[in-house]
Each structure stands twice: as C-alpha cells, then as structure tokens.
Design a protein around this motif. Structure first.
Motif, PDB file in Angstrom:
ATOM      1  N   MET A  87       3.492   9.179   5.505  1.00  0.00           N
ATOM      2  CA  MET A  87       4.365   8.196   6.120  1.00  0.00           C
ATOM      3  C   MET A  87       3.786   7.674   7.432  1.00  0.00           C
ATOM      4  N   GLU A  88       2.526   7.899   7.676  1.00  0.00           N
ATOM      5  CA  GLU A  88       1.963   7.440   8.943  1.00  0.00           C
ATOM      6  C   GLU A  88       1.762   5.934   9.011  1.00  0.00           C
ATOM      7  N   ASN A  89       1.817   5.249   7.881  1.00  0.00           N
ATOM      8  CA  ASN A  89       1.629   3.801   7.869  1.00  0.00           C
ATOM      9  C   ASN A  89       2.905   3.036   7.550  1.00  0.00           C
ATOM     10  N   PHE A  90       4.042   3.674   7.679  1.00  0.00           N
ATOM     11  CA  PHE A  90       5.304   3.024   7.334  1.00  0.00           C
ATOM     12  C   PHE A  90       5.628   1.922   8.343  1.00  0.00           C
ATOM     13  N   THR A  91       5.880   0.744   7.825  1.00  0.00           N
ATOM     14  CA  THR A  91       6.260  -0.391   8.671  1.00  0.00           C
ATOM     15  C   THR A  91       7.564  -0.959   8.116  1.00  0.00           C
ATOM     16  N   PRO A  92       8.692  -0.663   8.746  1.00  0.00           N
ATOM     17  CA  PRO A  92       9.992  -1.012   8.167  1.00  0.00           C
ATOM     18  C   PRO A  92      10.226  -2.510   8.001  1.00  0.00           C
ATOM     19  N   ILE A  93       9.694  -3.329   8.887  1.00  0.00           N
ATOM     20  CA  ILE A  93       9.942  -4.772   8.765  1.00  0.00           C
ATOM     21  C   ILE A  93       9.223  -5.339   7.551  1.00  0.00           C
ATOM     22  N   SER A  94       7.939  -5.010   7.399  1.00  0.00           N
ATOM     23  CA  SER A  94       7.224  -5.528   6.229  1.00  0.00           C
ATOM     24  C   SER A  94       7.778  -4.929   4.938  1.00  0.00           C
TER      25      SER A  94
END
Length: 141
Positions: A1-8
């Motif tokens: 989950m280190e690359n999780f980007t909620p907006i995208s």
C-alpha cells in the motif's frame, strides 16, 4: 500500500463505473472484459464493432496517458515471465469457470445485485487474500 493515491483511485473508479453505466445504457451490455473479448472473437459481425471499439479504448487509454506522463506506466513485477504466463492462463480458466471476470461480476454484477456475482466477488477476494498470505508465509513476497 505504499503507492496508494486516493484521488486517482477514486477518479479511476468513477470512470470505470461511468463506462459500465454508459455501455449498459447505450448498448444494453455488461462491461465484463472476458465476455467482451470472447464475443469479439466469435460474435456475429453485427455485434463486433462495439466490442473491438471498447477493447481498442482499453489499449489506447494507457498509451495516451504515457504520452503525457510516461512515469505512470512504469510497472515492475516481482516474478519471472513463465510464472506470469501460467498466472494469466489460470485467470483465463477462472473466468470461464466463474462465467465472468472481476469487472463483470465485481463492478457490473454487484451493481445489479446479482447473488452469483456477489459470491464470485467474495471468492475472488478470499482467494487473493489467501494467496498473498500463503506466498508471504513461504517467503515469496
């Protein structure tokens, strides 16, 4: 989950939902990729245009993104080519056994309150969690 980007992630989910609704409203079809691909290969000529257009859009979308921001398309897999091929074949077999794929069941089927799709989605998720758990115990991930 280190690359999780909620907006995208939210924008991507909204676009997937919108495309599924659009396909259902305009063509009366479910946006399940395995069914669309299978139909593109064996459907009557009158039913092929929308299928190939949909599949072309799936391929062209990332290419267009890559023109503007190539770094978004950098993907690394922690495994080798032969294992990826075996995994792809197993996914194909699974979509045939489950009468659909994660997009057909998970997005469209659940939105239609299909019990079969709910069970299929739960099966996908439980199997995925167990696979990661087992692989991490074995030291593979």
């Amino acid at each position: 989950m280190e690359n999780f980007t909620p907006i995208s992630a939210a924008l991507g989910g909204a676009m997937i939902g919108l495309s599924a609704v659009w396909l259902m409203a305009s063509a009366g079809r479910i946006a399940g990729i395995s069914g669309i691909l299978g139909g593109a290969l064996k459907a009557p000529k009158t039913d092929k245009l929308w299928r190939w257009t949909f599949l072309l859009g799936l391929g062209l979308g990332p290419l267009l993104v890559g023109l503007f921001k190539p770094s978004t398309l950098q993907v690394s897999f922690p495994t080798t080519g032969p294992l990826l091929i075996v995994a792809a074949v197993l996914v194909g077999i699974g979509t045939q056994l489950g009468n659909g794929c994660t997009s057909g069941h998970g997005v469209c089927g659940n939105a239609r309150l299909s019990i079969r799709s709910l069970i299929a989605t739960l099966t996908f998720m439980v199997t995925g969690v167990l696979t990661v758990f087992i692989l991490r115990l074995a030291g593979g991930l």
